[in-house]
Every structure is written in structure tokens, then in C-alpha cells.
Design a protein around this motif. Structure first.
Motif, PDB file in Angstrom:
ATOM      1  N   PRO A  11       0.811  -1.230   0.000  1.00 31.47           N
ATOM      2  CA  PRO A  11       0.000   0.000   0.000  1.00 31.47           C
ATOM      3  C   PRO A  11       0.843   1.278   0.000  1.00 31.47           C
ATOM      4  N   TYR A  12       1.968   1.256   0.704  1.00 30.44           N
ATOM      5  CA  TYR A  12       2.844   2.430   0.709  1.00 30.44           C
ATOM      6  C   TYR A  12       3.490   2.636  -0.659  1.00 30.44           C
ATOM      7  N   ASN A  13       3.881   1.542  -1.299  1.00 30.53           N
ATOM      8  CA  ASN A  13       4.415   1.653  -2.660  1.00 30.53           C
ATOM      9  C   ASN A  13       3.388   2.290  -3.589  1.00 30.53           C
ATOM     10  N   LEU A  14       2.156   1.847  -3.495  1.00 30.46           N
ATOM     11  CA  LEU A  14       1.091   2.388  -4.338  1.00 30.46           C
ATOM     12  C   LEU A  14       0.927   3.891  -4.116  1.00 30.46           C
ATOM     13  N   VAL A  15       0.845   4.298  -2.864  1.00 31.02           N
ATOM     14  CA  VAL A  15       0.627   5.717  -2.554  1.00 31.02           C
ATOM     15  C   VAL A  15       1.825   6.564  -2.944  1.00 31.02           C
ATOM     16  N   VAL A  87      15.822   5.457   4.617  1.00 24.22           N
ATOM     17  CA  VAL A  87      15.783   6.495   3.578  1.00 24.22           C
ATOM     18  C   VAL A  87      14.342   6.932   3.357  1.00 24.22           C
ATOM     19  N   TRP A  88      13.442   5.973   3.243  1.00 24.19           N
ATOM     20  CA  TRP A  88      12.019   6.293   3.078  1.00 24.19           C
ATOM     21  C   TRP A  88      11.523   7.136   4.254  1.00 24.19           C
ATOM     22  N   LYS A  89      11.882   6.750   5.480  1.00 21.95           N
ATOM     23  CA  LYS A  89      11.420   7.493   6.652  1.00 21.95           C
ATOM     24  C   LYS A  89      11.945   8.923   6.637  1.00 21.95           C
ATOM     25  N   THR A  90      13.204   9.095   6.286  1.00 21.54           N
ATOM     26  CA  THR A  90      13.787  10.431   6.233  1.00 21.54           C
ATOM     27  C   THR A  90      13.074  11.283   5.188  1.00 21.54           C
ATOM     28  N   LEU A 134      -2.568  12.044   2.774  1.00 13.45           N
ATOM     29  CA  LEU A 134      -1.134  11.759   2.664  1.00 13.45           C
ATOM     30  C   LEU A 134      -0.423  11.904   4.002  1.00 13.45           C
ATOM     31  N   ALA A 135      -0.795  12.900   4.787  1.00 12.81           N
ATOM     32  CA  ALA A 135      -0.179  13.078   6.104  1.00 12.81           C
ATOM     33  C   ALA A 135      -0.462  11.870   7.000  1.00 12.81           C
ATOM     34  N   VAL A 136      -1.689  11.383   6.964  1.00  9.74           N
ATOM     35  CA  VAL A 136      -2.039  10.209   7.779  1.00  9.74           C
ATOM     36  C   VAL A 136      -1.252   8.986   7.310  1.00  9.74           C
ATOM     37  N   VAL A 137      -1.144   8.795   6.010  1.00 14.41           N
ATOM     38  CA  VAL A 137      -0.380   7.654   5.490  1.00 14.41           C
ATOM     39  C   VAL A 137       1.095   7.793   5.867  1.00 14.41           C
ATOM     40  N   ARG A 138       1.635   8.994   5.795  1.00 14.81           N
ATOM     41  CA  ARG A 138       3.033   9.204   6.205  1.00 14.81           C
ATOM     42  C   ARG A 138       3.220   8.889   7.693  1.00 14.81           C
ATOM     43  N   ILE A 139       2.290   9.355   8.528  1.00 14.74           N
ATOM     44  CA  ILE A 139       2.372   9.083   9.964  1.00 14.74           C
ATOM     45  C   ILE A 139       2.316   7.574  10.213  1.00 14.74           C
ATOM     46  N   CYS A 140       1.447   6.882   9.507  1.00 12.26           N
ATOM     47  CA  CYS A 140       1.364   5.419   9.642  1.00 12.26           C
ATOM     48  C   CYS A 140       2.682   4.767   9.243  1.00 12.26           C
TER      49      CYS A 140
END
Length: 156
Positions: A11-15, A87-90, A134-140
Motif C-alpha cells: 500500500p505504501y508503494n502504491l501511494v 531512507v524512506w522514513k527520512t 497523505l499526512a495520515v499515510v506518512r504518519i502510519c
């Protein structure tokens, strides 16, 4: 030998590899090629008629479009170049901070824009609704939601 599976949940790849780059590309197109509509939808009361858009405003909108394009390309390419979660988290932490700035930027429209969904137009959906999601998905992502939990070894 088969390649190792990516530690990034699908799901993260998709978004982050497809949906967000597509949405920022759309924002770039609107900010550059549809400036009068962009201004009208952002704040109709202060938008100039299409033929009277100041040169300075047009330049700033084209610069905004360029930044949206930069975001689109960076996200699509940098995150595709690695499966390194750190890297993704940063990268996504930086985007989360930008999400808060983006949401703050629309405050002059009025506080209604943050919660009166039924009044939103296309730009409001992009500036607020999509940014909320997007903010919620990033927080997740940053919280590790959806990642495989490493099994702890029992010590005898």
C-alpha cells in the motif's frame, strides 16, 4: 537466487510511488497551464480576471509548478531507487513537515476550509483533503503500521 522481497508494504508503494507523484504532477499542470482557474479556485474573491494576471503572479505560479514537478520526480525516483526503510522514513518525514506547512498556507481562506468538506472545490480537495490523507499515510509509515514485526528471540 531470487531477489529479496521489499520491506516496504505494497500500500505504501502504491501511494508514494504512483498516486502521490500523479497528484503532484496534476498540481504542476494546473499551476502552470491553468493559472486563472487555479487562482479562482484557490480564492475567488481575490483572483484577477484571466487576462489581468500579474506577471509576478504568473512567475510565482510557474515556480510553484516547478516545485510540484520536483516533488513528483524526486518522490517517484528516489523512493524507487531504494528499499531502505530509513531512507524512506527520512524522505517522508520531510514531506510530512511540508504537509503541515501546506495546510497552514490555506488558513487565509478561512477556518471552514479545514472541515467543511461539502464546500470544497477541486483545489480545496487537493490543498486539504489529499494532504490530510497523505499526512495520515506518512504518519502510519513512520509509526511502522503494516510492517512485519520482527520476532523476538527467546533466551533460555
Amino acid at each position: 537466487m531470487a531477489p529479496a522481497a521489499s520491506p516496504i508494504p505494497a500500500p505504501y508503494n502504491l501511494v508514494f510511488l504512483y498516486l502521490e507523484p500523479a497528484s503532484t504532477l496534476a498540481g504542476a499542470v494546473w499551476a502552470h497551464f491553468r493559472q486563472a482557474e487555479y487562482l479562482e479556485l484557490t480564492h475567488a474573491a481575490s483572483a484577477p480576471p484571466a487576462q489581468l494576471i500579474p506577471t509576478s503572479t504568473s512567475i510565482v505560479l510557474t515556480q510553484l509548478a516547478n516545485l510540484y514537478l520536483l516533488l513528483c520526480v524526486n518522490e517517484a525516483l528516489v523512493l524507487r531507487a531504494t528499499a531502505d526503510v530509513s531512507v524512506w522514513k527520512t524522505f517522508l518525514l520531510g514531506l510530512l513537515l511540508a504537509d503541515f506547512g501546506h495546510l497552514a498556507s490555506v488558513r487565509l481562506v478561512g477556518s471552514w476550509v479545514y472541515w467543511q468538506v461539502w464546500k470544497w472545490n477541486a483545489i480545496d480537495w487537493g490543498n486539504v483533503g489529499v494532504v490530510y490523507v497523505l499526512a495520515v499515510v506518512r504518519i502510519c509509515f513512520l509509526a511502522g503500521v503494516g510492517f512485519e514485526q520482527k520476532k523476538k528471540k527467546k533466551h533460555a
